[in-house]
Design an enzyme around this catalytic site. Structure first.
Site, short mmCIF file in Angstrom:
data_model
loop_
_atom_site.label_atom_id
_atom_site.label_comp_id
_atom_site.label_asym_id
_atom_site.label_seq_id
_atom_site.Cartn_x
_atom_site.Cartn_y
_atom_site.Cartn_z
N GLU A 1 -0.68 8.27 0.29
CA GLU A 1 0.18 7.53 -0.64
C GLU A 1 1.61 8.02 -0.55
OE1 GLU A 1 0.98 5.31 -2.57
OE2 GLU A 1 -0.73 4.37 -3.54
N ASN B 1 1.48 0.13 -9.90
CA ASN B 1 1.86 0.23 -8.49
C ASN B 1 3.05 -0.69 -8.20
OD1 ASN B 1 0.43 2.01 -6.66
ND2 ASN B 1 -1.45 0.93 -7.23
N ASP C 1 -0.87 -3.21 -4.04
CA ASP C 1 -0.73 -1.76 -4.19
C ASP C 1 0.75 -1.39 -4.09
OD1 ASP C 1 -1.10 1.13 -3.93
OD2 ASP C 1 -3.19 0.69 -3.48
#
Length: 298
Positions: free
Chosen positions: A24, A154, A204
């Site tokens: 991430e 997100n 996302d």
């Protein structure tokens, strides 16, 4: 949102075979010419020098979701219960402030610096508990709650002129756009901008390019899609792994799109089908990213 429409398509290639559990937060450090990203669940901060191809990682003692360059030098780590200054040259870590330290059920998730040099950051439940997440802004050292009762916040990113912010609750599948005032604070309520609730994959992480288009990772669909000013898909990047988490532009001209991925929740059979899941991928789109500002703490 018709994610199956015929649009221009690129194929992402393996950049670093790091196989994070939950990759991430890719972030370009323009001053030091390094890309950083995190393995949240593996408690590691990874780095890549695109010019040399060298890469490596720093072990961490807690879950971190972003490492962003500071105006004063070094990085700020966005962690599960605190924000910390980190010096990559020495490996030293110094706590800056608590972040939901009184809530052991949550951890940090998405984050990005806005056009004022302030940091928007989010929290979520460690087991993605419904409504456990929140959205904050760290402005000149002060942390302010912007929104609560989110599940997986997100897709935090910003227009070049600072007029709008975008975010999503991945569980709901709708990307929201929020008008900002001249100082970067939200005004009014966010409005639905792009609906992915009925297509394959969940929205996302996201990043803006220099043409004002938004690049959005679709977790579970193995794609990053490029959305125009109206939130319509105009092109896409396909990956050989199903769980892309976040894109970021990096390199000297910001024309390489790097994409973090994950193998979170995979069975042995899924890992056999996607052996490089969790690795870093890249594609040269020929489209320049939007240069991001370092974080100002004062």
């Amino acid at each position: 949102m018709d994610a199956g429409m015929h649009v221009a398509t690129w194929q992402a290639e393996l950049a670093v075979d790091c196989r994070c559990t939950l990759g991430e937060g890719p972030q370009w450090d323009a001053k030091n010419k390094r890309l950083y990203w995190c393995d949240i669940l593996g408690k590691q901060l990874h780095w890549l020098s695109p010019s040399s191809g060298e890469s490596g990682y720093y072990p961490l003692d807690h879950r971190v979701s972003l490492a962003t360059p500071l105006e004063e030098g070094g990085l700020l780590l966005v962690g599960e219960n605190r924000l910390s200054r980190f010096d990559p040259s020495s490996g030293s870590v110094e706590t800056f402030c608590d972040f939901e330290a009184d809530n052991p059920l949550t951890r940090s998730n998405d984050a990005r610096v806005d056009r004022h040099g302030s940091l928007w950051l989010s929290s979520m439940g460690k087991a993605a508990e419904k409504g456990a997440g929140s959205l904050y802004r760290l402005h000149r050292g002060q942390l302010t709650l912007l929104r609560s009762n989110l599940t997986v916040p997100n897709a935090i990113c910003f227009s070049e002129n600072g007029e709008f912010a975008w975010f999503t609750d991945t569980a709901a599948g709708i990307v929201m756009r929020w008008a900002l005032d001249r100082d970067g604070w939200p005004t009014g309520e966010p409005v639905p901008w792009a609906d992915f609730s009925s297509v394959l994959g969940n929205p996302d992480g996201a990043v803006m390019d220099s043409e004002g288009c938004l690049w959005l990772a679709l977790w579970g669909a193995g794609q990053v899609v490029r959305l125009d000013h109206e939130g319509q898909i105009i092109s896409r990047v396909e990956l050989p792994v199903s769980q892309p988490s976040c894109p970021a532009f990096a390199g000297p001209n910001l024309t390489t799109l790097y994409i973090t991925t994950a193998q979170e929740g995979f069975s042995a059979a899924q890992l056999a089908q996607e052996p490089t899941a969790g690795s870093l991928y890249a594609v040269d789109t020929g489209i320049a990213g939007l240069a991001e500002l370092p974080l100002r703490l004062i």
